[in-house]
Design a protein around this motif. Structure first.
Motif, PDB file in Angstrom:
ATOM      1  N   UNK A   1     -14.330 -11.871   2.651  1.00 22.90           N
ATOM      2  CA  UNK A   1     -13.909 -11.857   1.241  1.00 22.90           C
ATOM      3  C   UNK A   1     -14.362 -10.567   0.563  1.00 22.90           C
ATOM      4  N   UNK A   2     -15.562 -10.100   0.867  1.00 24.99           N
ATOM      5  CA  UNK A   2     -16.058  -8.852   0.292  1.00 24.99           C
ATOM      6  C   UNK A   2     -15.275  -7.655   0.829  1.00 24.99           C
ATOM      7  N   UNK A   3     -14.954  -7.676   2.124  1.00 28.70           N
ATOM      8  CA  UNK A   3     -14.229  -6.562   2.739  1.00 28.70           C
ATOM      9  C   UNK A   3     -12.798  -6.459   2.224  1.00 28.70           C
TER      10      UNK A   3
ATOM     11  N   UNK B   1      -1.836  -7.142  -0.205  1.00 27.26           N
ATOM     12  CA  UNK B   1      -1.539  -7.976   0.974  1.00 27.26           C
ATOM     13  C   UNK B   1      -1.313  -7.150   2.242  1.00 27.26           C
ATOM     14  N   UNK B   2      -0.664  -5.997   2.126  1.00 23.35           N
ATOM     15  CA  UNK B   2      -0.439  -5.160   3.311  1.00 23.35           C
ATOM     16  C   UNK B   2      -1.761  -4.627   3.860  1.00 23.35           C
ATOM     17  N   UNK B   3      -2.650  -4.239   2.968  1.00 24.04           N
ATOM     18  CA  UNK B   3      -3.953  -3.736   3.395  1.00 24.04           C
ATOM     19  C   UNK B   3      -4.774  -4.841   4.064  1.00 24.04           C
ATOM     20  N   UNK B   4      -4.641  -6.052   3.567  1.00 24.93           N
ATOM     21  CA  UNK B   4      -5.366  -7.183   4.165  1.00 24.93           C
ATOM     22  C   UNK B   4      -4.836  -7.458   5.569  1.00 24.93           C
ATOM     23  N   UNK B   5      -3.519  -7.398   5.755  1.00 22.39           N
ATOM     24  CA  UNK B   5      -2.943  -7.593   7.090  1.00 22.39           C
ATOM     25  C   UNK B   5      -3.435  -6.518   8.056  1.00 22.39           C
ATOM     26  N   UNK B   6      -3.492  -5.282   7.604  1.00 21.61           N
ATOM     27  CA  UNK B   6      -4.006  -4.193   8.441  1.00 21.61           C
ATOM     28  C   UNK B   6      -5.465  -4.423   8.803  1.00 21.61           C
TER      29      UNK B   6
END
Length: 47
Positions: free
Chosen positions: A23-25, A31-36
């Protein structure tokens, strides 16, 4: 109910710590950055 043995490893505690770290990271990312993030993490963990 009383437990009959002492715990050496607490799975729930470990999962909670992992969730907090993720969650911190991923905080403030799109959303695209989270998938990466998870794609990179998967490659790092599986090898």
């Amino acid at each position: 109910m009383k437990t009959t043995s002492e715990k050496d490893f607490d799975c729930v505690k470990t999962v909670r710590k992992s969730r907090e770290r993720i969650a911190q990271d991923t905080e403030g990312k799109s959303p695209k950055e989270i998938l990466e993030y998870f794609k990179k993490r998967k490659n790092k963990v599986s090898r």
